[in-house]
Design a protein around this motif. Structure first.
Motif, PDB file in Angstrom:
ATOM      1  N   PRO A 141       0.808  -1.228   0.000  1.00 29.28           N
ATOM      2  CA  PRO A 141       0.000   0.000   0.000  1.00 29.28           C
ATOM      3  C   PRO A 141       0.839   1.276   0.000  1.00 29.28           C
ATOM      4  CG  PRO A 141       0.142  -0.885   2.205  1.00 29.28           C
ATOM      5  CD  PRO A 141       0.887  -1.858   1.323  1.00 29.28           C
ATOM      6  N   THR A 142       2.180   1.123   0.125  1.00 26.39           N
ATOM      7  CA  THR A 142       3.080   2.270   0.108  1.00 26.39           C
ATOM      8  C   THR A 142       4.406   1.835  -0.492  1.00 26.39           C
ATOM      9  OG1 THR A 142       4.377   3.764   1.511  1.00 26.39           O
ATOM     10  CG2 THR A 142       3.687   1.711   2.495  1.00 26.39           C
ATOM     11  N   PRO A 143       5.116   2.721  -1.194  1.00 31.13           N
ATOM     12  CA  PRO A 143       6.402   2.355  -1.795  1.00 31.13           C
ATOM     13  C   PRO A 143       7.434   1.853  -0.788  1.00 31.13           C
ATOM     14  CG  PRO A 143       5.597   4.398  -2.748  1.00 31.13           C
ATOM     15  CD  PRO A 143       4.682   4.075  -1.608  1.00 31.13           C
ATOM     16  N   VAL A 144       7.230   2.169   0.479  1.00 29.43           N
ATOM     17  CA  VAL A 144       8.159   1.696   1.509  1.00 29.43           C
ATOM     18  C   VAL A 144       8.175   0.159   1.575  1.00 29.43           C
ATOM     19  CG1 VAL A 144       8.661   1.754   3.996  1.00 29.43           C
ATOM     20  CG2 VAL A 144       7.837   3.810   2.835  1.00 29.43           C
ATOM     21  N   MET A 145       7.092  -0.464   1.130  1.00 29.00           N
ATOM     22  CA  MET A 145       6.981  -1.917   1.200  1.00 29.00           C
ATOM     23  C   MET A 145       7.754  -2.635   0.100  1.00 29.00           C
ATOM     24  SD  MET A 145       5.230  -2.487   3.851  1.00 29.00           S
ATOM     25  CE  MET A 145       4.943  -4.240   3.598  1.00 29.00           C
ATOM     26  N   LEU A 146       8.295  -1.914  -0.865  1.00 30.45           N
ATOM     27  CA  LEU A 146       8.979  -2.552  -1.994  1.00 30.45           C
ATOM     28  C   LEU A 146      10.070  -3.526  -1.558  1.00 30.45           C
ATOM     29  CD1 LEU A 146       9.543  -2.911  -4.999  1.00 30.45           C
ATOM     30  CD2 LEU A 146      10.981  -0.850  -4.903  1.00 30.45           C
ATOM     31  N   PRO A 147      11.035  -3.131  -0.710  1.00 23.48           N
ATOM     32  CA  PRO A 147      12.073  -4.099  -0.323  1.00 23.48           C
ATOM     33  C   PRO A 147      11.521  -5.314   0.424  1.00 23.48           C
ATOM     34  CG  PRO A 147      12.246  -2.106   0.994  1.00 23.48           C
ATOM     35  CD  PRO A 147      11.285  -1.804  -0.109  1.00 23.48           C
ATOM     36  N   PHE A 148      10.444  -5.128   1.170  1.00 23.10           N
ATOM     37  CA  PHE A 148       9.843  -6.250   1.904  1.00 23.10           C
ATOM     38  C   PHE A 148       9.158  -7.227   0.945  1.00 23.10           C
ATOM     39  CE2 PHE A 148      10.018  -2.691   4.896  1.00 23.10           C
ATOM     40  CZ  PHE A 148      10.692  -3.270   5.952  1.00 23.10           C
ATOM     41  N   HIS A 149       8.506  -6.694  -0.092  1.00 27.77           N
ATOM     42  CA  HIS A 149       7.896  -7.557  -1.094  1.00 27.77           C
ATOM     43  C   HIS A 149       8.961  -8.373  -1.818  1.00 27.77           C
ATOM     44  CE1 HIS A 149       3.780  -6.345  -0.716  1.00 27.77           C
ATOM     45  NE2 HIS A 149       4.024  -5.064  -0.980  1.00 27.77           N
ATOM     46  N   GLU A 153       9.521 -12.524  -1.793  1.00 24.02           N
ATOM     47  CA  GLU A 153       9.603 -13.358  -2.993  1.00 24.02           C
ATOM     48  C   GLU A 153      10.828 -14.272  -2.931  1.00 24.02           C
ATOM     49  OE1 GLU A 153       7.591 -13.544  -5.567  1.00 24.02           O
ATOM     50  OE2 GLU A 153       6.279 -11.798  -5.395  1.00 24.02           O
ATOM     51  N   ILE A 154      11.957 -13.713  -2.508  1.00 24.69           N
ATOM     52  CA  ILE A 154      13.203 -14.482  -2.474  1.00 24.69           C
ATOM     53  C   ILE A 154      13.154 -15.562  -1.394  1.00 24.69           C
ATOM     54  CG2 ILE A 154      15.691 -14.348  -2.031  1.00 24.69           C
ATOM     55  CD1 ILE A 154      15.602 -11.516  -3.217  1.00 24.69           C
ATOM     56  N   THR A 155      12.716 -15.184  -0.193  1.00 26.06           N
ATOM     57  CA  THR A 155      12.733 -16.136   0.923  1.00 26.06           C
ATOM     58  C   THR A 155      11.754 -17.287   0.722  1.00 26.06           C
ATOM     59  OG1 THR A 155      11.173 -14.697   2.115  1.00 26.06           O
ATOM     60  CG2 THR A 155      13.507 -14.447   2.612  1.00 26.06           C
TER      61      THR A 155
END
Length: 226
Positions: A141-149, A153-155
């Protein structure tokens, strides 16, 4: 039972490509399943026999499982999920044949399957919504979440590969230890354990793949409605 190596022995090389027993077994399974499907498709009858009834029953069960998770995408997801489930069942059970071992006991094989699922998630998402709409969900819901997304995916891809490898590896190791301690006094319980665990692990891997792909499709639909 073959040796329990995390890194399988290389049988020969074709240029830079190293060919292991797991790779050869996987190719043989794929070829055998492809031949079987071709023969079945050419011998379909209005009044099916036992083999055709069994094949139709398996296909119906897979369709029902997909429909329970992604009811709007059954036809779209059926080829991928059915292929994964059928291949994994055979691959997990092939270790019961003397002189062979399950290719899913090889971390490189399970990693390849996990990468296939990883790529399929993005292919299905982009195909359904377009690349711009698909990439936009990584900013919700916010660009801050990009690294978490991205980390998620990787994990989950790593976990998918390691889970299948670890379970099949531990299953065959446990079976070998029991045989060494008890001899061949308890072959039937070991055989049943192997069959049940092989089916369970194939089901879990295929179901997780289905959930990952379906969640990508549904997240795109949710964004499209916003």
């Amino acid at each position: 039972m073959a040796g329990l190596d995390m890194f399988p022995t290389v049988l020969f090389s074709i240029g830079p490509i190293e060919v292991s027993g797991s790779l050869l077994t996987s190719i043989a399974i794929t070829a055998a399943l492809g031949l079987l499907v071709t023969l079945l498709s050419r011998r379909l009858q209005p009044e099916p026999g036992t083999v055709q009834l069994l094949a139709e029953g398996i296909l119906t069960a897979i369709e029902d499982a997909i429909r329970a998770v992604a009811p709007d995408h059954v036809r779209q997801l059926l080829p991928l999920i059915a292929t994964l489930w059928i291949f994994l069942v055979v691959a997990n059970l092939v270790g019961l044949i003397p002189g062979l071992h399950s290719p899913t006991r090889d971390l490189s094989a399970t990693s390849a399957l996990a990468i296939l699922v990883f790529l399929s998630v993005h292919v299905y998402g982009i195909r359904n919504q377009g690349i711009r709409a698909y990439l936009r969900h990584y900013l919700a819901p916010t660009p801050v979440m990009l690294p978490f997304h991205i980390l998620s995916e990787i994990t989950r891809t790593i976990a998918l590969a390691v889970r299948l490898f670890g379970n099949i590896m531990s299953l065959e190791t446990a079976a070998l230890l029991i045989l060494l301690v008890a001899g061949f006094l308890a072959p039937i319980p070991i055989l049943m354990l192997h069959i049940i665990e092989a089916l369970v692990q194939a089901y879990i891997f295929g179901m997780l793949a289905l959930i990952y792909v379906a969640s990508a499709l549904q997240s795109q639909q949710a964004i499209g409605r916003d």
